[in-house]
Write an enzyme that holds these catalytic residues in place. Structure first.
Site, PDB file in Angstrom:
ATOM      1  N   ASN A 118       1.460  79.028 -13.292  1.00 13.89           N
ATOM      2  CA  ASN A 118       1.161  79.579 -11.961  1.00 13.89           C
ATOM      3  C   ASN A 118       0.667  78.520 -10.980  1.00 13.89           C
ATOM      4  O   ASN A 118       0.007  78.828  -9.995  1.00 13.89           O
ATOM      5  CB  ASN A 118       0.177  80.754 -12.066  1.00 13.89           C
ATOM      6  CG  ASN A 118      -1.060  80.398 -12.861  1.00 13.89           C
ATOM      7  OD1 ASN A 118      -1.336  79.230 -13.084  1.00 13.89           O
ATOM      8  ND2 ASN A 118      -1.810  81.397 -13.288  1.00 13.89           N
ATOM      9  N   ARG A 257     -12.346  77.619  -9.862  1.00 14.74           N
ATOM     10  CA  ARG A 257     -13.246  78.549 -10.551  1.00 14.74           C
ATOM     11  C   ARG A 257     -14.496  78.705  -9.693  1.00 14.74           C
ATOM     12  O   ARG A 257     -15.060  77.719  -9.211  1.00 14.74           O
ATOM     13  CB  ARG A 257     -13.644  78.026 -11.940  1.00 14.74           C
ATOM     14  CG  ARG A 257     -12.568  78.178 -13.001  1.00 14.74           C
ATOM     15  CD  ARG A 257     -12.223  79.640 -13.309  1.00 14.74           C
ATOM     16  NE  ARG A 257     -11.128  79.794 -14.248  1.00 14.74           N
ATOM     17  CZ  ARG A 257      -9.859  80.032 -13.897  1.00 14.74           C
ATOM     18  NH1 ARG A 257      -9.517  80.152 -12.635  1.00 14.74           N
ATOM     19  NH2 ARG A 257      -8.939  80.186 -14.828  1.00 14.74           N
ATOM     20  N   GLN A 286     -16.661  87.987 -12.349  1.00 14.28           N
ATOM     21  CA  GLN A 286     -15.449  88.755 -12.026  1.00 14.28           C
ATOM     22  C   GLN A 286     -15.370  89.988 -12.904  1.00 14.28           C
ATOM     23  O   GLN A 286     -15.488  89.837 -14.113  1.00 14.28           O
ATOM     24  CB  GLN A 286     -14.208  87.884 -12.231  1.00 14.28           C
ATOM     25  CG  GLN A 286     -14.128  86.749 -11.225  1.00 14.28           C
ATOM     26  CD  GLN A 286     -12.786  86.021 -11.226  1.00 14.28           C
ATOM     27  OE1 GLN A 286     -12.596  85.084 -10.495  1.00 14.28           O
ATOM     28  NE2 GLN A 286     -11.836  86.437 -12.025  1.00 14.28           N
ATOM     29  N   HIS A 310      -9.434  87.712  -7.242  1.00 10.03           N
ATOM     30  CA  HIS A 310      -8.719  86.654  -7.971  1.00 10.03           C
ATOM     31  C   HIS A 310      -7.256  87.074  -8.196  1.00 10.03           C
ATOM     32  O   HIS A 310      -6.962  87.820  -9.118  1.00 10.03           O
ATOM     33  CB  HIS A 310      -9.417  86.444  -9.319  1.00 10.03           C
ATOM     34  CG  HIS A 310      -8.924  85.265 -10.098  1.00 10.03           C
ATOM     35  ND1 HIS A 310      -9.550  84.823 -11.232  1.00 10.03           N
ATOM     36  CD2 HIS A 310      -7.870  84.433  -9.919  1.00 10.03           C
ATOM     37  CE1 HIS A 310      -8.906  83.767 -11.719  1.00 10.03           C
ATOM     38  NE2 HIS A 310      -7.861  83.526 -10.940  1.00 10.03           N
TER      39      HIS A 310
HETATM   40  P1  NAI Z   1      -4.645  70.267 -14.664  1.00  7.62           P
HETATM   41  O1  NAI Z   1      -5.237  70.160 -16.015  1.00  7.62           O
HETATM   42  O2  NAI Z   1      -3.208  69.952 -14.479  1.00  7.62           O
HETATM   43  O3  NAI Z   1      -5.461  69.372 -13.622  1.00  7.62           O
HETATM   44  C1  NAI Z   1      -6.840  69.385 -13.528  1.00  7.62           C
HETATM   45  C2  NAI Z   1      -7.286  68.040 -12.958  1.00  7.62           C
HETATM   46  O4  NAI Z   1      -8.681  68.115 -12.694  1.00  7.62           O
HETATM   47  C3  NAI Z   1      -7.052  66.881 -13.927  1.00  7.62           C
HETATM   48  O5  NAI Z   1      -6.356  65.831 -13.268  1.00  7.62           O
HETATM   49  C4  NAI Z   1      -8.468  66.445 -14.292  1.00  7.62           C
HETATM   50  O6  NAI Z   1      -8.584  65.059 -14.573  1.00  7.62           O
HETATM   51  C5  NAI Z   1      -9.236  66.863 -13.057  1.00  7.62           C
HETATM   52  N1  NAI Z   1     -10.669  66.964 -13.286  1.00  7.62           N
HETATM   53  C6  NAI Z   1     -11.333  67.500 -14.332  1.00  7.62           C
HETATM   54  N2  NAI Z   1     -12.647  67.367 -14.173  1.00  7.62           N
HETATM   55  C7  NAI Z   1     -12.830  66.741 -12.986  1.00  7.62           C
HETATM   56  C8  NAI Z   1     -13.979  66.326 -12.280  1.00  7.62           C
HETATM   57  N3  NAI Z   1     -15.212  66.499 -12.775  1.00  7.62           N
HETATM   58  N4  NAI Z   1     -13.810  65.739 -11.089  1.00  7.62           N
HETATM   59  C9  NAI Z   1     -12.561  65.516 -10.593  1.00  7.62           C
HETATM   60  N5  NAI Z   1     -11.435  65.870 -11.232  1.00  7.62           N
HETATM   61  C10 NAI Z   1     -11.575  66.484 -12.417  1.00  7.62           C
HETATM   62  O7  NAI Z   1      -4.957  71.760 -14.197  1.00  7.62           O
HETATM   63  P2  NAI Z   1      -4.239  72.609 -13.061  1.00  7.62           P
HETATM   64  O8  NAI Z   1      -3.042  73.287 -13.611  1.00  7.62           O
HETATM   65  O9  NAI Z   1      -4.085  71.768 -11.863  1.00  7.62           O
HETATM   66  O10 NAI Z   1      -5.341  73.745 -12.814  1.00  7.62           O
HETATM   67  C11 NAI Z   1      -6.647  73.403 -12.385  1.00  7.62           C
HETATM   68  C12 NAI Z   1      -7.547  74.615 -12.461  1.00  7.62           C
HETATM   69  O11 NAI Z   1      -7.145  75.579 -11.493  1.00  7.62           O
HETATM   70  C13 NAI Z   1      -7.467  75.398 -13.785  1.00  7.62           C
HETATM   71  O12 NAI Z   1      -8.225  74.801 -14.805  1.00  7.62           O
HETATM   72  C14 NAI Z   1      -7.994  76.737 -13.382  1.00  7.62           C
HETATM   73  O13 NAI Z   1      -9.390  76.770 -13.493  1.00  7.62           O
HETATM   74  C15 NAI Z   1      -7.591  76.852 -11.908  1.00  7.62           C
HETATM   75  N6  NAI Z   1      -6.526  77.846 -11.715  1.00  7.62           N
HETATM   76  C16 NAI Z   1      -6.767  78.933 -10.902  1.00  7.62           C
HETATM   77  C17 NAI Z   1      -5.823  79.927 -10.766  1.00  7.62           C
HETATM   78  C18 NAI Z   1      -6.048  81.094  -9.861  1.00  7.62           C
HETATM   79  O14 NAI Z   1      -5.357  82.107  -9.991  1.00  7.62           O
HETATM   80  N7  NAI Z   1      -6.965  81.032  -8.923  1.00  7.62           N
HETATM   81  C19 NAI Z   1      -4.546  79.887 -11.503  1.00  7.62           C
HETATM   82  C20 NAI Z   1      -4.343  78.640 -12.227  1.00  7.62           C
HETATM   83  C21 NAI Z   1      -5.324  77.693 -12.354  1.00  7.62           C
END
Ligand code: NAI
Length: 359
Positions: A118, A257, A286, A310
């Protein structure tokens, strides 16, 4: 095997719209498949209180647990200890912070998610949220539907995105897609903060600059978008102290989040005008309680609130992808085939993803 899914109730909408796959009613479309393979499939929305997980009884016999971030069934260390047979947790979607990942490592329970399912859905929501804040859309829409017409009240706090500095905190799948989508808006600069640099080619293609110090990063942005997972290093990261380093009147978008931001500190910053606005679809609790400060906060000029429930990652398109991805993960597991490495957050006894904090 016993497979337990914790999904949200879709009620009338789910009966009328079978593509609402992530609901209790439509069961991720998995029942026929699981039963044809001889597995037992239990689906419930119960996730709170003493009956959490339907359940503690059911949970204690569950082999595979499926949850979604949209209706997060918190799998705590304590609950995990009772789930003696649990081997695999599957997140139907992206973001597995509702599972105690450190406890899963200790107990050798795998945590898998449908990575990428997503990310476009969320990147589009981020673009929408940035635009609705910067352009002061919500109060303008409120005027339209309430019979008012006072352009100056809206225009006094409306801007163009062109020429602004926009930065993403987290430049993984979603953050990178947001940067790509921002390119045609002719921003002044695109920035990112992440402990992992983007691949050189990707960084060049979007023309983004990495800033390695968080305070410096936020102090340069007109708009900050949060796209990092929730973990020990991001919980409460955006709080009163960090907000003081934001540009006065900056906009903040968080579709990652809710708990990455301190809810009271953000609401206070919007109310005082220190932040011109905050938008997102994720909440620290939530469903969010009726009196959650993010429901009612407004900036001193009456706008600045772009909150929704959400739903950004659960469009009908996304539901199809994460339902299919969940089935694929289950098939791989039952047939002893390797999982797509990008889907493995916690493997047997160790973190496989580098996204949940530097270790
Ligand atoms: P991803 O794993 O591809 O990318 C996450 C990035 O955040 C990585 O590059 C990582 O190094 C970075 N990161 C982690 N800790 C960090 C920090 N302390 N400071 C800076 N960068 C940091 O994950 P993706 O697919 O991009 O998703 C990210 C988040 O989005 C998910 O974990 C989820 O919580 C949220 N999400 C929300 C959705 C919604 O419906 N609102 C749906 C899908 C994801």
């Amino acid at each position: 095997m016993k497979v337990l899914a914790i999904l949200y109730n879709g009620f009338k909408a789910a009966k009328a719209e079978p593509r609402l796959l992530g609901t209790v009613e439509n069961e991720l479309g998995l029942r026929a498949y699981l039963e044809s393979q001889g597995h037992e499939y239990i689906v419930t929305s119960s996730k709170e209180g003493p009956d959490s997980y339907g359940l503690t009884d059911v949970c204690s016999q569950t082999d595979i647990l499926i949850t979604t971030p949209f209706h997060p069934g918190y799998l705590t260390k304590e609950l995990m200890a009772k789930a003696k047979n649990l081997k695999v947790c599957v997140t139907a979607g992206v973001g597995s912070d509702h599972v105690d990942l450190n406890a899963a490592v200790d107990r050798k329970i795998q945590v898998l998610e449908v990575s990428g399912s997503n990310v476009v859905s969320v990147a589009e929501q981020v673009m929408m949220s940035i635009l609705l804040l910067v352009r002061n859309f919500v109060p303008a829409h409120e005027q339209a539907i309430s019979g008012q017409w006072q352009v100056s009240d809206i225009a006094r706090n409306a801007f163009d995105l062109e020429g602004k500095v926009v930065g993403t905190l987290g430049a993984g799948r979603i953050g990178h897609r947001v940067l790509q989508r921002l390119v045609p808006f002719n921003t002044k600069e695109l920035l990112y903060f992440d402990y992992k640099a983007l691949p050189e080619e990707a960084e060049k293609a979007v023309g983004a600059r990495r800033v390695e110090d968080l305070k410096e990063f936020v102090s340069q942005c007109d708009v900050v978008t949060v796209n990092a997972p929730l973990h020990e290093g991001t919980k409460g990261l955006i709080n009163k102290d960090l907000l003081q380093h934001f540009k006065p009147g900056a906009w903040l978008v968080n579709t990652a989040r809710g708990a990455i931001c301190n809810a009271d500190d953000v609401a206070a910053a919007v109310k005082s005008g220190q932040l011109r606005g905050y938008a997102g679809d994720v909440w620290n609790v939530q469903p969010a309680p009726a009196d959650h400060p993010w429901r009612s906060m407004r900036n001193p000029l009456g706008g600045g609130n772009g909150m929704t429930p959400h739903y950004s990652g659960t469009t009908l398109d996304a539901q199809q992808r994460y339902a299919e991805g969940t089935k694929k993960i289950l098939q791989n597991y039952f047939e002893n085939k390797p999982q797509d490495p990008g889907n493995v957050i916690v493997g047997v006894g160790k973190y496989e993803s580098a996204s949940y904090g530097q270790r």
